[in-house]
Design a protein around this motif. Structure first.
Motif, short mmCIF file in Angstrom:
data_model
loop_
_atom_site.label_atom_id
_atom_site.label_comp_id
_atom_site.label_asym_id
_atom_site.label_seq_id
_atom_site.Cartn_x
_atom_site.Cartn_y
_atom_site.Cartn_z
N LYS A 197 79.94 57.07 28.85
CA LYS A 197 81.36 57.19 29.17
C LYS A 197 81.51 57.57 30.64
CE LYS A 197 85.52 59.04 26.98
NZ LYS A 197 86.03 59.94 25.91
N TRP A 198 82.52 57.03 31.30
CA TRP A 198 82.77 57.24 32.73
C TRP A 198 81.61 56.74 33.60
CZ3 TRP A 198 82.85 62.00 29.72
CH2 TRP A 198 84.11 62.27 29.16
N CYS A 199 80.82 55.82 33.06
CA CYS A 199 79.64 55.26 33.76
C CYS A 199 78.57 56.32 34.05
CB CYS A 199 80.06 54.57 35.05
SG CYS A 199 81.20 53.19 34.80
N VAL A 200 78.55 57.34 33.22
CA VAL A 200 77.56 58.42 33.36
C VAL A 200 76.21 57.94 32.84
CG1 VAL A 200 76.93 60.68 32.39
CG2 VAL A 200 79.24 60.29 33.26
N GLU A 201 75.14 58.42 33.45
CA GLU A 201 73.79 58.15 32.96
C GLU A 201 73.59 58.94 31.66
OE1 GLU A 201 69.22 58.19 34.73
OE2 GLU A 201 70.74 59.49 35.64
N SER A 202 73.16 58.28 30.61
CA SER A 202 73.02 58.96 29.32
C SER A 202 71.84 59.92 29.31
CB SER A 202 72.83 57.92 28.20
OG SER A 202 71.51 57.40 28.21
N THR A 203 71.88 60.85 28.34
CA THR A 203 70.78 61.80 28.24
C THR A 203 69.46 61.09 27.90
OG1 THR A 203 71.21 62.25 25.89
CG2 THR A 203 72.31 63.66 27.51
N TYR A 204 69.55 60.02 27.13
CA TYR A 204 68.33 59.28 26.78
C TYR A 204 67.75 58.55 28.00
CZ TYR A 204 68.14 60.05 21.75
OH TYR A 204 68.00 60.61 20.51
N GLU A 205 68.61 58.06 28.87
CA GLU A 205 68.12 57.42 30.11
C GLU A 205 67.42 58.44 31.00
OE1 GLU A 205 71.13 53.72 30.99
OE2 GLU A 205 71.96 55.74 31.21
N VAL A 206 68.01 59.64 31.10
CA VAL A 206 67.37 60.69 31.90
C VAL A 206 66.04 61.09 31.26
CG1 VAL A 206 67.57 63.05 32.77
CG2 VAL A 206 69.57 61.56 32.75
#
Length: 210
Positions: free
Chosen positions: A132-141
């Motif tokens: 959401k809001w083009c945020v990097e997801s926790t799984y991507e991090v």
């Protein structure tokens, strides 16, 4: 596969996480997560410099180790300045920069008030895959930071490795080490600016309180 740490619990290296010191972005209460904004601006504040000195001198006092320290850092200015200061104190010969240790990207919240972190963290808890809001997801991090730590750890034996990174990245990395879902990364004990934590110590070593 998102969590690459796997058998890292058997590592012979001591692994530390160091969050950068208090920065100009913290001082201005701004979210600075885009590398184009953070690589040349928003370095350490005077408070942040002192935080790092305090943390590293506590480390030296607590460990009394003769093992070589190796530093890997995010390329953001605030982490670069942190790692340079650490290297100066512990006499490290070289610093390595790895973009996988960079700040979590907060998308549309870039350069807005840092109170907006709370909105992202609430969504994280509901859905760790959210963008959401083009945020990097926790799984991507989790994917990028655990792959970096596992790869770097495999290069050494019996070393002290310090990973200089950012708040959310540190929290998500700890989640990965504990084999927990990163959705609850903010429910873990917070790692504050300038704080150094032991991520992993080899079996048989006493965990130092840094």
């Amino acid at each position: 596969m998102y969590n690459h740490l796997g058998s890292i619990h058997n590592s012979s290296n001591t692994l530390y996480i160091l969050r950068h010191g208090h920065s100009e972005a913290n001082e201005q209460r701004l979210i600075v997560s885009d590398i184009k904004n953070g690589i040349t601006n928003y370095g350490l504040s005077a408070k942040g410099i002192q935080e790092i000195k305090d943390s590293i001198y506590r480390l030296i006092t607590a460990t009394h180790t003769e093992s070589e320290y190796i530093i890997y850092s995010s390329p953001f200015l605030r982490t670069v300045q942190t790692s340079l200061l650490v290297a100066e104190i512990i006499l490290a010969q070289e610093i390595y920069y790895d973009s996988r240790l960079r700040e979590r990207f907060f998308g549309e919240w870039e350069l807005t008030e840092n109170i907006n972190y709370q909105k992202v963290w609430l969504e994280d808890y509901q859905n760790p895959c959210h963008k959401k809001w083009c945020v990097e997801s926790t799984y991507e991090v989790l994917e990028r930071v655990t792959s970096a730590v596992r790869e770097i750890d495999s290069l050494y034996k019996g070393k002290q490795i310090i990973f200089v990174t950012h708040g959310d990245v540190a929290q998500i990395l700890i989640s990965g080490y504990l084999n927990q879902n990163p959705q609850s990364h903010r429910q873990l004990s917070s790692i504050e600016t300038g704080e150094l934590k032991v991520l992993h110590q080899p079996i048989g070593k006493i965990k130092s309180d840094c």
